[in-house]
Design a protein around this motif. Sequence first.
Motif, PDB file in Angstrom:
ATOM      1  N   LEU B 160     -16.146  15.964  -5.376  1.00 21.91           N
ATOM      2  CA  LEU B 160     -15.046  16.931  -5.277  1.00 21.91           C
ATOM      3  C   LEU B 160     -13.999  16.457  -4.267  1.00 21.91           C
ATOM      4  N   ILE B 161     -14.489  15.954  -3.126  1.00 18.87           N
ATOM      5  CA  ILE B 161     -13.568  15.429  -2.108  1.00 18.87           C
ATOM      6  C   ILE B 161     -12.719  14.322  -2.716  1.00 18.87           C
ATOM      7  N   ALA B 162     -13.404  13.401  -3.380  1.00 19.93           N
ATOM      8  CA  ALA B 162     -12.692  12.243  -3.929  1.00 19.93           C
ATOM      9  C   ALA B 162     -11.675  12.661  -4.986  1.00 19.93           C
ATOM     10  N   ALA B 163     -12.045  13.680  -5.763  1.00 22.25           N
ATOM     11  CA  ALA B 163     -11.123  14.143  -6.801  1.00 22.25           C
ATOM     12  C   ALA B 163      -9.891  14.769  -6.163  1.00 22.25           C
ATOM     13  N   ARG B 164     -10.147  15.580  -5.143  1.00 20.13           N
ATOM     14  CA  ARG B 164      -9.031  16.268  -4.472  1.00 20.13           C
ATOM     15  C   ARG B 164      -8.105  15.266  -3.773  1.00 20.13           C
ATOM     16  N   LEU B 165      -8.679  14.178  -3.284  1.00 24.28           N
ATOM     17  CA  LEU B 165      -7.903  13.214  -2.502  1.00 24.28           C
ATOM     18  C   LEU B 165      -7.560  11.950  -3.290  1.00 24.28           C
ATOM     19  N   ARG B 166      -7.678  12.041  -4.612  1.00 27.89           N
ATOM     20  CA  ARG B 166      -7.496  10.840  -5.438  1.00 27.89           C
ATOM     21  C   ARG B 166      -6.180  10.123  -5.154  1.00 27.89           C
ATOM     22  N   GLU B 167      -5.129  10.918  -5.011  1.00 26.05           N
ATOM     23  CA  GLU B 167      -3.809  10.339  -4.755  1.00 26.05           C
ATOM     24  C   GLU B 167      -3.812   9.478  -3.475  1.00 26.05           C
ATOM     25  N   LEU B 168      -4.524   9.976  -2.455  1.00 24.99           N
ATOM     26  CA  LEU B 168      -4.575   9.227  -1.192  1.00 24.99           C
ATOM     27  C   LEU B 168      -5.390   7.945  -1.347  1.00 24.99           C
ATOM     28  N   PHE B 169      -6.442   8.007  -2.159  1.00 25.65           N
ATOM     29  CA  PHE B 169      -7.214   6.779  -2.429  1.00 25.65           C
ATOM     30  C   PHE B 169      -6.358   5.764  -3.190  1.00 25.65           C
ATOM     31  N   ASP B 170      -5.585   6.266  -4.166  1.00 24.43           N
ATOM     32  CA  ASP B 170      -4.710   5.348  -4.910  1.00 24.43           C
ATOM     33  C   ASP B 170      -3.717   4.684  -3.960  1.00 24.43           C
ATOM     34  N   GLU B 171      -3.201   5.500  -3.052  1.00 24.31           N
ATOM     35  CA  GLU B 171      -2.255   4.965  -2.079  1.00 24.31           C
ATOM     36  C   GLU B 171      -2.948   3.938  -1.166  1.00 24.31           C
ATOM     37  N   ALA B 172      -4.190   4.222  -0.786  1.00 21.18           N
ATOM     38  CA  ALA B 172      -4.937   3.287   0.061  1.00 21.18           C
ATOM     39  C   ALA B 172      -5.081   1.928  -0.633  1.00 21.18           C
ATOM     40  N   HIS B 173      -5.270   1.987  -1.948  1.00 22.94           N
ATOM     41  CA  HIS B 173      -5.366   0.751  -2.716  1.00 22.94           C
ATOM     42  C   HIS B 173      -4.059  -0.038  -2.612  1.00 22.94           C
ATOM     43  N   GLU B 174      -2.948   0.683  -2.709  1.00 23.80           N
ATOM     44  CA  GLU B 174      -1.646   0.024  -2.575  1.00 23.80           C
ATOM     45  C   GLU B 174      -1.481  -0.575  -1.172  1.00 23.80           C
ATOM     46  N   VAL B 175      -1.926   0.179  -0.166  1.00 29.28           N
ATOM     47  CA  VAL B 175      -1.804  -0.322   1.214  1.00 29.28           C
ATOM     48  C   VAL B 175      -2.600  -1.618   1.360  1.00 29.28           C
ATOM     49  N   ALA B 176      -3.830  -1.615   0.844  1.00 27.81           N
ATOM     50  CA  ALA B 176      -4.670  -2.813   0.963  1.00 27.81           C
ATOM     51  C   ALA B 176      -4.019  -3.999   0.261  1.00 27.81           C
ATOM     52  N   GLU B 177      -3.437  -3.741  -0.890  1.00 24.93           N
ATOM     53  CA  GLU B 177      -2.791  -4.825  -1.631  1.00 24.93           C
ATOM     54  C   GLU B 177      -1.570  -5.356  -0.863  1.00 24.93           C
ATOM     55  N   ALA B 178      -0.761  -4.439  -0.336  1.00 18.61           N
ATOM     56  CA  ALA B 178       0.429  -4.861   0.413  1.00 18.61           C
ATOM     57  C   ALA B 178       0.020  -5.655   1.653  1.00 18.61           C
ATOM     58  N   VAL B 179      -1.023  -5.186   2.319  1.00 18.20           N
ATOM     59  CA  VAL B 179      -1.498  -5.864   3.528  1.00 18.20           C
ATOM     60  C   VAL B 179      -2.012  -7.262   3.194  1.00 18.20           C
ATOM     61  N   ARG B 180      -2.786  -7.352   2.124  1.00 15.85           N
ATOM     62  CA  ARG B 180      -3.306  -8.678   1.730  1.00 15.85           C
ATOM     63  C   ARG B 180      -2.172  -9.637   1.375  1.00 15.85           C
ATOM     64  N   ARG B 181      -1.162  -9.125   0.701  1.00 17.38           N
ATOM     65  CA  ARG B 181      -0.032 -10.002   0.372  1.00 17.38           C
ATOM     66  C   ARG B 181       0.675 -10.464   1.650  1.00 17.38           C
ATOM     67  N   LEU B 182       0.840  -9.532   2.601  1.00 10.98           N
ATOM     68  CA  LEU B 182       1.518  -9.911   3.852  1.00 10.98           C
ATOM     69  C   LEU B 182       0.718 -10.972   4.603  1.00 10.98           C
ATOM     70  N   TRP B 183      -0.608 -10.865   4.565  1.00  9.76           N
ATOM     71  CA  TRP B 183      -1.437 -11.890   5.231  1.00  9.76           C
ATOM     72  C   TRP B 183      -1.211 -13.268   4.615  1.00  9.76           C
ATOM     73  N   ASP B 184      -0.919 -13.285   3.306  1.00 10.62           N
ATOM     74  CA  ASP B 184      -0.694 -14.560   2.615  1.00 10.62           C
ATOM     75  C   ASP B 184       0.764 -14.999   2.640  1.00 10.62           C
ATOM     76  N   SER B 185       1.639 -14.177   3.226  1.00 10.00           N
ATOM     77  CA  SER B 185       3.074 -14.443   3.068  1.00 10.00           C
ATOM     78  C   SER B 185       3.537 -15.679   3.835  1.00 10.00           C
ATOM     79  N   TRP B 186       2.720 -16.126   4.773  1.00  5.30           N
ATOM     80  CA  TRP B 186       2.949 -17.429   5.408  1.00  5.30           C
ATOM     81  C   TRP B 186       1.875 -18.376   4.878  1.00  5.30           C
ATOM     82  N   GLU B 187       2.286 -19.494   4.326  1.00  7.71           N
ATOM     83  CA  GLU B 187       1.273 -20.493   4.001  1.00  7.71           C
ATOM     84  C   GLU B 187       0.764 -21.114   5.296  1.00  7.71           C
TER      85      GLU B 187
END
Lengths: 453, 402
Positions: B160-187
């Motif tokens: 129930l918690i996860a369902a109610r907060l699904r939008e925030l989890f989706d956003e967390a996924h975006e944050v993780a992806e953006a962060v990982r890309r930034l870590w790679d942004s310098w070769e």
Amino acid sequence: MSARPLKQVHLAAQFPSVQHTVVWSDPAAGSQIDFDSFAHLARTAERGRFDFLFLSEGLRLREHKGRVHDLDVAGRPESLTVLSALSAVTTHLGLAATVNSTFNEPYEVARRLATLDHLSGGRAAWNVVTSHDAFTGENFRRGGFLDEADRYSRAVEFLHTARELWDSWRPGDLRADAASGEFARAGAGRFAHRGRHFDVSGRFSTPPGPQGHPVIIQAGDSAEGREFAAADADVIFSRHADPAGGRAFYRDVKARLATYGRSPADLKIIPSVSYVLGDTPAEAAERAEQVARAQVSPQTALMLVEAVWGRDLSGHDPDGPLPEVDPVPEGVVTRGHTQYRSRGREETVRLWREVAEERGLSTRGLVTELTARPTFVGTPRQVADAMNAFVQGDAADGFVLSPHTVPGGLDEFVDRVVPLLQELGVHRADYTGTTLRDHLGLKPARRPFEETP
Amino acid sequence: MTPRLHLAVALDGTGWHPAAWREPDARPAEVLTARYWADLVREAERGLLDFVTFEDALALQSAAPHHPDDRTDQVRGRLDAVLLAAALAPLTSRIGLVPTTNVTHTEPFHLATGIASLDHASRGRAGWRPQITSRAADAAHFGRRTTPQLTDADVRDSELIAARLRELFDEAHEVAEAVRRLWDSWEDDAVIRDTATGRYLDAAKLHHVDFTGAHFSVRGPSITPRPPQGQPLVTVLAHASTPYGLAAAAADLVYLTPHSRADTTARLDALAAASATHPRPLPQPLKVFADLVVFLDERPGRAAARKRRLDDLDGAPYASDAEVFTGTPGELADLLLDWRGAGLDGFRLRPGALPHDLTAITTGLVPELRRRHAFRTAYEADTLRGLLRLPRPANRYATGTR
């Protein structure tokens, strides 16, 4: 001259990054990112009994003609994170972080600064800077949301909100009394702030550190910036490193303090300076020339001229005279630079032409003259005397030293100039306090926090 | 030879039991000092543990997961976890340092540079646990958005918690992806210091990340050069299908909260099911840890009695999202090796009381596991990824042909 006691020369060091004045081509130049470089500079500053080490902040890499600007050092750690790590390898040195008030929120900044103050035992400082540009905003959720006109009003309200958060834990709110079972007093950390820029309320997560409030630093030079500093800052980074300009600025800012019920000693004015030392005056001058040549490569000279002219000048000979073409009034070739914002473009170009003609300088020669002239050049004795005279003459309360190489650029100053300043009786032989407020001779923050009741 | 277990410890305040601060050996007045945390993490490093995690939230602690409380008899007040981990980096040399950060209110760019800077300061020992906001009241600390308010009924059920907060989890996924890309942004070799051309950088080896999601966008590149590990270890605590999906798609390591060996199997199955619908862009399989709250004493019965005593002080029996274990190091070793058989790589132990239960892990459990050849006798790597036998990842932006 009246026989007043000698003023102390307050010394701070900056870890140099991003400006072309960092000589990365020097064979002794080390990493701009390895923790060892930061630790070396911090330990050197502490060995010299400096007040604090200061780190600037980056939120967007500069771009020149649509590409990441590649001529200068770039790439640095997040300032509060590396300063927290430095708190573990130093014991007295103040640790000053630059944190932007536009692309952050008070709750998070206040808790991070309180954390650094705890971790360092009361050595945290915050250089409050503002920005407004959409270019930097592209890295953040809100983008370029702030008008330039609002940047100071947001910064002021940001700082006031942070202070309300630090004050939301009152003296004695932390009890940790196992016998009675009371850990914290009821209502500890409760806050509510309603203002133009921030409408926030709740409970603050982090009791303030040993200093209560970290030391506040301000660097703006505009009338608005000076007023902000007079009202709210403990230290001002000034750009007036010439004696006449320094004195005028000093008089102006110190005179503003009374309005806010503050005394001249409550705000320390320290210009950012550079130095080149030598065993003889001639050797120092020779070294200064070498450093300047390394700082302003032909490519850097051309890049800076393009930035000022606002146009692509590829093909222009840096060893020839300044370009004859007119600047482009609204041309932007360089983004993320703030260097030429204070004066208008036409005015800057006029001034550059005037100086070049008067002194018969090439493009590179002029750029070197205008952007790479060290503040102090001479023997250690000459530099110590000049610094002391600058401070005793009320052109400043001290200096932020910006060495031109890392990590060893401060070594020579600490080994050779600091002992002379100590001999003159204007720089401490050892720390006499534990907090940065102690080093700066500042009063404790308004609401000192008692951690162990 | 059976593969060795990985062991992590989750540090929070004076331990996970809310009355732990009242124990005679607790140091409640020191929880905001560097010395206190240095002692704990050095003890964990003496035990050769893989890593320690630090809890955090952009709020004062509360006994309730979904709203603030007014209790005055539990630990309140804490340090920023990333900065705390950074201060401990120079005081340790091998153990991984994994701070928790909020990803609902904090800027992704600041998260990327903070964790990258921790990785630089620790020379490759940084990890990260992104966490969403489950308390709607926290949003008022920022005044910029609102988040869903969970009810008392919601918080009794992870789904129930996860369902109610699904939008925030989706956003967390975006944050993780953006962060990982930034870590790679310098070769890795972006800094060239080429005096012939006057260039400090090779601009072709720095990359705009141009992340655009449903919730935010980030242009990049990062201000901080690529961290020593390339990608610091991303870890996710997951109790339900939505966070399982997040872990499968974005994490290097997931913490599950099983309550038995059979439940471990069930949760691993649920994780596998979520993985099937969440494509994993990462080349390495997800490492799986189980979380356990532990009260440990050599003498049989003593740990349970200790917990009961703390329960009495707090006014209620302590319960947790994770299983609460009381017993001897030998009994805990039995349990860990049993559950591990269901398919776990390791465990994250949450000491009930500090320093007691941490010391019991390092001086009781660790030797016990070693006797059974189930735990290391020396650190075998000097990065956190190395300890977990994860290679340093290639940079997504590097073509290798320049």
